[in-house]
Structures are given as structure tokens and as C-alpha cells.
Enzyme design. Structure first.
Site, short mmCIF file in Angstrom:
data_model
loop_
_atom_site.label_atom_id
_atom_site.label_comp_id
_atom_site.label_asym_id
_atom_site.label_seq_id
_atom_site.Cartn_x
_atom_site.Cartn_y
_atom_site.Cartn_z
N PHE A 120 22.98 4.37 33.12
CA PHE A 120 23.06 4.06 31.69
C PHE A 120 24.40 4.55 31.17
CE2 PHE A 120 19.37 3.26 28.58
CZ PHE A 120 18.84 2.25 29.35
N GLN A 241 22.82 5.23 14.71
CA GLN A 241 23.33 4.50 15.88
C GLN A 241 23.12 2.99 15.74
OE1 GLN A 241 21.43 4.82 20.07
NE2 GLN A 241 23.43 5.79 20.21
N HIS A 243 23.11 -0.19 18.00
CA HIS A 243 23.06 -0.54 19.42
C HIS A 243 23.96 -1.74 19.64
CE1 HIS A 243 21.64 -1.59 23.37
NE2 HIS A 243 20.90 -0.50 23.40
N LEU A 253 16.26 -6.01 20.46
CA LEU A 253 17.08 -5.25 21.40
C LEU A 253 17.15 -5.90 22.77
CD1 LEU A 253 18.55 -2.53 21.95
CD2 LEU A 253 16.39 -1.73 22.85
N GLU A 256 20.16 -1.50 27.15
CA GLU A 256 21.37 -1.09 27.84
C GLU A 256 21.19 -1.22 29.36
OE1 GLU A 256 23.08 2.33 25.98
OE2 GLU A 256 23.59 3.21 27.91
N ARG A 287 27.37 4.26 23.43
CA ARG A 287 27.01 3.16 22.53
C ARG A 287 27.95 2.98 21.35
NH1 ARG A 287 20.43 3.69 22.66
NH2 ARG A 287 20.30 2.88 24.76
N HIS A 354 19.77 0.89 15.12
CA HIS A 354 18.86 1.20 16.22
C HIS A 354 18.18 2.56 16.10
CE1 HIS A 354 17.16 0.93 20.17
NE2 HIS A 354 17.90 1.91 20.67
N ARG A 399 23.64 9.40 20.07
CA ARG A 399 22.64 9.63 21.12
C ARG A 399 22.98 8.81 22.36
NH1 ARG A 399 17.85 6.88 22.90
NH2 ARG A 399 18.08 5.23 21.36
C1 LIG Z 1 13.48 -1.48 20.64
C2 LIG Z 1 13.72 -0.05 21.01
C3 LIG Z 1 13.99 0.30 22.32
C4 LIG Z 1 14.22 1.64 22.68
N1 LIG Z 1 14.48 1.95 23.97
C5 LIG Z 1 14.65 3.25 24.32
C6 LIG Z 1 14.84 3.62 25.69
O1 LIG Z 1 14.81 2.78 26.59
N2 LIG Z 1 15.03 4.91 25.98
C7 LIG Z 1 15.02 5.89 25.02
O2 LIG Z 1 15.19 7.05 25.36
N3 LIG Z 1 14.83 5.56 23.72
C8 LIG Z 1 14.64 4.27 23.36
N4 LIG Z 1 14.43 3.96 22.03
C9 LIG Z 1 14.26 5.03 21.06
C10 LIG Z 1 12.88 5.66 21.21
O3 LIG Z 1 11.96 4.70 21.65
C11 LIG Z 1 12.36 6.23 19.90
O4 LIG Z 1 13.33 7.04 19.30
C12 LIG Z 1 11.12 7.09 20.15
O5 LIG Z 1 10.17 6.37 20.90
C13 LIG Z 1 10.51 7.56 18.85
O6 LIG Z 1 9.29 8.20 19.12
P1 LIG Z 1 8.52 9.00 17.99
O7 LIG Z 1 7.30 9.55 18.62
O8 LIG Z 1 9.45 9.92 17.32
O9 LIG Z 1 8.14 7.90 16.90
P2 LIG Z 1 7.40 6.48 16.99
O10 LIG Z 1 7.08 6.05 18.36
O11 LIG Z 1 8.19 5.57 16.14
O12 LIG Z 1 6.01 6.78 16.29
C14 LIG Z 1 5.90 7.06 14.91
C15 LIG Z 1 4.43 7.23 14.57
O13 LIG Z 1 4.30 7.68 13.23
C16 LIG Z 1 3.31 6.94 12.56
N5 LIG Z 1 3.62 6.96 11.12
C17 LIG Z 1 4.82 6.78 10.52
N6 LIG Z 1 4.70 6.91 9.18
C18 LIG Z 1 3.40 7.19 8.93
C19 LIG Z 1 2.64 7.43 7.76
N7 LIG Z 1 3.20 7.42 6.54
N8 LIG Z 1 1.33 7.66 7.89
C20 LIG Z 1 0.72 7.68 9.11
N9 LIG Z 1 1.40 7.46 10.25
C21 LIG Z 1 2.72 7.22 10.16
C22 LIG Z 1 3.36 5.58 13.20
O14 LIG Z 1 2.15 4.88 13.01
C23 LIG Z 1 3.60 5.96 14.66
O15 LIG Z 1 2.38 6.27 15.27
C24 LIG Z 1 14.19 2.63 21.67
C25 LIG Z 1 13.92 2.28 20.36
C26 LIG Z 1 13.71 0.96 20.02
C27 LIG Z 1 13.48 0.63 18.58
#
Ligand SMILES: Cc1cc2nc3c(=O)[nH]c(=O)nc-3n(C[C@H](O)[C@H](O)[C@H](O)COP(=O)(O)OP(=O)(O)OC[C@H]3O[C@@H](n4cnc5c(N)ncnc54)[C@H](O)[C@@H]3O)c2cc1C
Length: 588
Positions: A120, A241, A243, A253, A256, A287, A354, A399
Site C-alpha cells: 500500500f 483526507q 482519497h 471508492l 488503493e 494519499r 474519504h 493517514r
Molecule cells: C469506502 C471506504 C473504504 C475504506 N477502506 C479502508 C481500508 O481498506 N483500510 C483501512 O484501514 N481503512 C479503510 N477505510 C476507513 C475505515 O474503514 C474507517 O475509518 C473505520 O472502519 C471506521 O470505523 P469506526 O468503528 O470508527 O466507525 P464506523 O464503522 O463508521 O461505525 C460507526 C457506528 O456508529 C453508529 N452511529 C453513528 N452515529 C450514531 C448515532 N447518532 N446514534 C447511534 N449510532 C450511531 C453507526 O450506526 C455505526 O454503527 C475505508 C473507509 C471507507 C469509507
């Protein structure tokens, strides 16, 4: 007013993405009573969309170690990341990936049976000498595999889920201890108080700030805005960021991993232009570097298509077998949204919003830290955060791909462990005062007012356009000052906005209104932070201040909602056990 129903738990976890579920698992396995609230069904959280993979120096493909990973992360962060937290994360990485393997994550495999890894951007061996291969992947659906596995493990460990409940605001007593949250059941609109000894925010990112984004509709930064309203500042919000390879004009997306597998970018002359911007690693530069290169090609008239507004990502030369085996989801996206098959046609791409590097300030144990009364920074009692909504800060100003899935696992788990300690020391619930609940209820009731007014949908679309036009890949003071003025106007207009169509979609439109309030506060944090930072660092590129200024700006910004105030705190440059990596010029 009718009495609001109440449930009591040891810990309330807001969010069921990777960060929330990893913490919940740690706690449930330790026999704590855990409530997990999610506004969508847990496995629809944005973690499910992560494609490329998770970084860990397993050395399955080429020689590697955590110290090189640490160096790359610090360099990638443009030296704004806190080196103690980065060391902690990179050291823990291998253990956490093996743990996932044993929980049942179906990683892709090498011929010798070990976990498959791909190169990556920004990864190196020997502190920058050659490309490393560090991203552990389950094809191009790594987040999907991880999230489903963590959910199943939580069901087994008996975590208690409140699916499709929306958190409105945090609840706090007079002494400043956090004691849970007010939530509503989205289906019925019934409010519910969830009282807890500790509250953990894991609500993910806020990509919905921008018109074109890789993020899901649910990524509206609710937890960050809740923290702001409770008096906690947001850190480093100017670092967003973009992407490099979103599908042009649409934003979905293209991982990468497509470049990791050997794909490359082309301009309208068919030139591999990254050779000019990053002569050593070319398409696998960090990125921010690749996004600026694409934006520059387009600006200077070398973009593709009738409008010259994008570049092309070529993966056809990898051959049908590699694309089908390693990038099946990408092929699917191209066929569905572009009606092309990347096995024989290049993909039109452009940078798209992103990931938010900033967020709720925490230490490496997931404890929220803040200054409340001009005093020194202190741990906020009972409040924890991890994942994309938090800022530890391991990503600093930019990141690295694959480091966010790692962040949510490492700090989700660390926060879980810290909460277990807290629960041992605090065996009894503190009383929760009614007026804390009343205040949170007012936020909900404000949207019950009927009458004429602007629609939430119009204001949301305008806000996203303002952010895209005024706070994107390249930034200047004049354009951002206009952006601040525009957001202020939207903030005023929002006060008179009313819900449309009460009869049909009452609850969901009320939730969209609450989400918009959150987005408005976060857009102000982002724009004001970006306007204040008069340098270019990582993802923050100022045309009027094109260089990095370590003398003045090696510091984190903190935005306080109260009075739209900004202050700053130093970067933690001392790691836990190894030598500091001092700032160097960043070349790829
Ligand atoms: C398309 C895409 C591809 C990616 N690919 C990669 C990758 O390959 N490698 C990598 O390292 N990172 C990647 N990322 C980044 C990474 O996936 C995210 O930063 C990470 O998964 C975020 O996890 P999280 O647990 O913080 O939040 P999330 O997985 O976003 O979960 C948030 C949670 O909070 C809940 N929530 C939010 N607001 C409320 C509310 N008001 N009330 C109740 N519940 C709420 C939602 O329902 C959800 O359950 C990618 C991101 C995207 C968008």
C-alpha cells in the site's frame, strides 16, 4: 411530560462499527454489562465498506517489522502524529491481526497458507529504502470480513444490542462525569435513557460534510458533535483526507489496493504522471501526494474526458485472473456504476472526501482528554472514544491506507481494557439528574414544532457544496473565509428550518434534521481550523502558504463550540521505548 423509559448498564457503547464492536467484545468477555447502540443494523456500519486491508508487519511476503511501520506512519502523518500512540499501535498490530484470524476472519491466503499481504502507499522497508508489503487483506472486502466476524463474536459473548436506535446527546452530572446518553428508537420515535458508569463514543467519521465522498449516508459525525455540545473540543479537524481514486463525479471508492496490485494512473496524453511527482514510489506515494498530483494534472489541462475533469486508473494489464481474484468488489462497482469492465477498460477517477484525521481528543487508552476551565488537560471522567470519531493522534496530518482498520482494532481494545479497570474501581452508579435528560430532550422536541420553514434537505445539500467548494484539496484564506461566512448563514437558517411532510416519514426526517445540526457544527470546526493553519502539512494544502512550518505549526489544533474558539496543544514527539523520529522533508 410522560416519563421516559430507562435502562441501566455498566457501559454504553455508541456505534457498532469496528471500534465499537472490538471494545464491546473485550468488555462482554470480561462479564461487563454492555449496551451497544447503532443507528443502523451493526453489520451495515461503514467499517463494512473497507476494501483494501489492515496493516501489520507480519512479514509474510517481504521482510518487515513494527519499527519500520512506525516510521512510515510518522512520516505519513507529516510529523503531526503523536509518536507514543503510533509506537503503541504498530507494536500491537500483528497480535491483533492474528487474533482476528482466530476469531474467524477469512483472510486471503498465500500459497504457503499464510495471510495474504499487499503493498500500500507510504509503506517502506528500512526506514524509506524500499517498498514494503504490509496490508493484510480478505480480497477487496476486508472490512466486511472483519465486521461480520466481530459481530458474531459479540453475539456469542452476549453484548446487548440496540439496533436502529439513534443517540441524541450525552448525559452528564453537575460534576462533569458522563453517565450515558439519550437515544430514540428510530422505528417508533420513543425516547430511551441509557444510564451507564462509562460511555464510549465510536460513531465513526463525517464524510457527509462533502458533496462527493466515499462515505456512507450515516457518516454524519454525530458523536463528535455530541462531544462538542458537552464542552469537549475537537482536535485537528482541518486535516481531511481526500482519497485519490474515487469514481469520477460519483465518489465511490476504488481501493488503493488497485494500485498496490500494480495499477497506475494516466493523464489525457497517456502519461504515467506520478513518475514526475514521486519518482521513487510513483503511484504508491502517500494519499495526499497522489490527490494533489491528480488535482494539479486536471487544473493544468491534462485531465481526461470531454470536460477534462478526471484521470484514468489502469488495471487491465494485471489480467482477468488477478482482477477477479484480488479485486472482485472493484470490478463489481465499475460494472454497476460505470457500465464498464476494468478487465479491459481504464477507470475514470478523481480525489474524493474519504477520512477525517481529526476528532475527539483521547490518550492511547481511549480516555477522552480535554481542558474544561483553562486549566491543564485532564481525563474526562467516564468518557471514552476510539475509531474514526477520535483523534489519538496516530494519523496526524495524513493517514496511511490500511492504518484505520488497525486504529479501530487497537484502540477499541485498549479502551475496552481501560473501561474494565474503571468498572473495578467504580462499583456503583452515580445518580443521574433529571435536568440533564430534559436538556437532551429539548434537542429532540425542537423538531416537533410545526409550520413553514426551509427544508433540511436543501440546507444539507448547500452545506455539502460549500465544503466542497471552499475546503477541498487546495485551500486559500480568501476562499475559506467565504466558506466560514456561508456556514454561519446556514447555521442561522437552520434555526428556522422545519420538517417537511410530517405525516409520512416523521422519524427518519427528524433524524436527518438532527444529523444536519451535527454536520453544521463539524463543518465550522473544519473550516475554522483550516483557515487558522497557515502552512501546508499532510492533507492540508494551502496555496497561500505552500510549505510546512515546523517552527510555528508542530501543534494540534482544538476547536471549542463555545464562541467558535480555537486553541492549540503540543505534538507528543516522544515514543514509548525507541528514539524520536525528528521531522524531515517528506519525499516519496
Ligand atoms: C469506502 C471506504 C473504504 C475504506 N477502506 C479502508 C481500508 O481498506 N483500510 C483501512 O484501514 N481503512 C479503510 N477505510 C476507513 C475505515 O474503514 C474507517 O475509518 C473505520 O472502519 C471506521 O470505523 P469506526 O468503528 O470508527 O466507525 P464506523 O464503522 O463508521 O461505525 C460507526 C457506528 O456508529 C453508529 N452511529 C453513528 N452515529 C450514531 C448515532 N447518532 N446514534 C447511534 N449510532 C450511531 C453507526 O450506526 C455505526 O454503527 C475505508 C473507509 C471507507 C469509507
Amino acid at each position: 411530560m410522560t416519563k421516559i423509559a430507562k435502562r441501566v448498564f455498566d457501559t454504553l457503547i455508541l456505534g457498532a462499527g469496528g471500534a465499537g464492536l472490538r471494545a464491546a467484545l473485550q468488555l462482554s468477555q470480561a462479564d461487563a454489562q454492555v449496551a451497544v447502540v447503532s443507528k443502523v443494523f451493526p453489520t451495515r456500519s461503514h467499517t463494512v465498506a473497507a476494501q483494501g486491508g489492515v496493516n501489520a508487519a507480519l512479514a509474510n511476503v517481504s521482510e518487515d517489522n513494527w519499527h519500520w511501520h512506525m516510521y512510515d506512519t510518522i512520516k505519513g502523518s507529516d510529523y503531526l502524529g503523536d509518536q507514543d500512540a503510533i509506537e503503541y499501535m504498530c507494536r500491537a498490530a500483528s497480535k491483533l491481526v492474528y487474533e482476528l484470524e482466530h476469531y474467524g476472519v477469512p483472510f486471503s491466503r498465500l500459497d504457503n497458507g499464510k495471510i495474504y499481504q499487499r503493498p500500500f502507499g507510504g509503506q517502506s522497508q528500512n526506514f524509506g529504502a524500499s517498498q514494503a508489503t504490509r496490508t493484510c487483506a480478505a480480497a477487496d472486502r476486508t472490512g466486511h470480513a472483519i465486521l461480520h466476524t466481530l459481530y458474531q463474536q459479540n453475539i456469542r459473548a452476549k453484548s446487548h444490542f440496540f439496533d436502529e436506535y439513534f443517540a441524541i446527546d450525552l448525559l452528564r452530572d453537575d460534576e462533569g462525569t458522563f453517565l450515558g446518553a439519550l437515544v430514540i428508537d428510530i422505528a417508533t420515535g420513543e425516547p430511551l435513557v441509557i444510564e451507564a458508569k462509562t460511555t464510549f463514543i465510536a460513531t465513526g467519521g463525517c464524510g457527509q460534510l462533502f458533496r462527493t465522498t466515499t462515505n456512507a449516508h450515516i457518516n454524519t459525525g454525530d458523536g463528535m458533535a455530541m462531544a462538542l455540545r458537552a464542552g469537549v473540543p475537537l482536535q485537528d479537524m482541518e486535516f481531511f483526507q481526500f482519497h485519490p481514486t474515487g469514481i469520477a463525479g460519483k465518489g465511490m471508492l476504488i481501493t488503493e489496493g488497485a494500485r498496490g496490485e500494480g495499477g497506475y494512473l494516466l493523464n489525457k496524453d497517456g502519461e504515467r504522471f506520478m513518475e514526475r511527482y514521486a519518482p521513487n514510489v510513483k503511484d504508491l506515494a502517500s494519499r495526499d501526494v497522489v490527490s494533489r498530483a491528480i488535482a494539479t494534472e486536471v487544473r493544468e489541462g491534462r485531465g481526461c474526458g470531454p470536460k477534462g475533469d478526471h484521470v484514468m486508473l489502469q488495471i487491465a494489464h494485471l489480467g482477468a485472473d488477478v482482477v477477479k481474484k484480488r479485486l472482485p468488489g472493484i470490478r463489481d462497482l465499475c460494472q454497476t456504476f460505470l457500465h464498464i469492465d476494468p478487465i479491459d477498460t481504464a477507470i475514470p477517477v478523481f480525489p474524493t472526501a474519504h477520512y477525517v484525521m481529526g476528532g475527539i481528543p483521547t490518550d492511547r487508552h481511549g480516555q477522552v482528554v480535554a481542558t474544561f476551565h483553562d486549566g491543564p488537560e485532564e481525563v474526562v471522567s467516564g468518557l471514552y472514544a476510539a475509531g474514526e470519531c477520535a483523534c489519538v493522534s496516530v494519523h496526524g496530518a495524513n493517514r496511511l491506507g490500511g492504518n484505520s482498520l488497525l486504529d479501530i482494532l487497537v484502540f477499541g481494545r485498549a479502551a475496552g481494557n481501560q473501561i474494565i479497570k474503571h468498572l473495578k474501581e467504580h462499583r456503583y452508579h452515580k445518580p443521574l439528574q433529571e435536568d440533564a435528560i430534559d436538556k437532551a430532550m429539548q434537542r429532540l422536541e425542537r423538531w416537533d414544532k410545526k409550520g413553514e420553514g426551509e427544508s433540511v434537505a436543501t440546507l444539507k445539500a448547500e452545506l455539502k457544496q460549500v465544503m466542497e467548494n471552499h475546503c477541498s484539496v487546495f485551500r486559500t484564506a480568501v476562499v475559506m473565509q467565504e466558506g466560514v461566512d456561508e456556514i454561519k448563514k446556514i447555521r442561522e437558517r437552520l434555526k428556522d428550518a422545519r420538517l417537511q411532510d410530517h405525516s409520512r416519514v416523521f422519524n427518519t426526517s427528524r433524524i436527518e434534521a438532527l444529523e444536519l445540526e451535527n454536520l453544521v457544527d463539524i463543518s465550522m470546526a473544519t473550516m475554522l481550523g483550516a483557515l487558522a493553519r497557515e502552512e501546508s502539512r499532510g492533507a492540508h494544502s494551502r496555496i497561500d502558504f505552500p510549505t510546512r512550518d515546523d517552527k510555528t505549526w508542530m501543534k494540534h489544533s482544538l476547536y471549542h463550540l463555545d464562541g467558535d474558539r480555537l486553541d492549540f496543544k503540543p505534538v507528543r514527539t516522544k515514543p514509548l521505548t525507541v528514539e524520536t523520529f525528528p521531522p524531515k522533508e517528506r519525499v516519496y
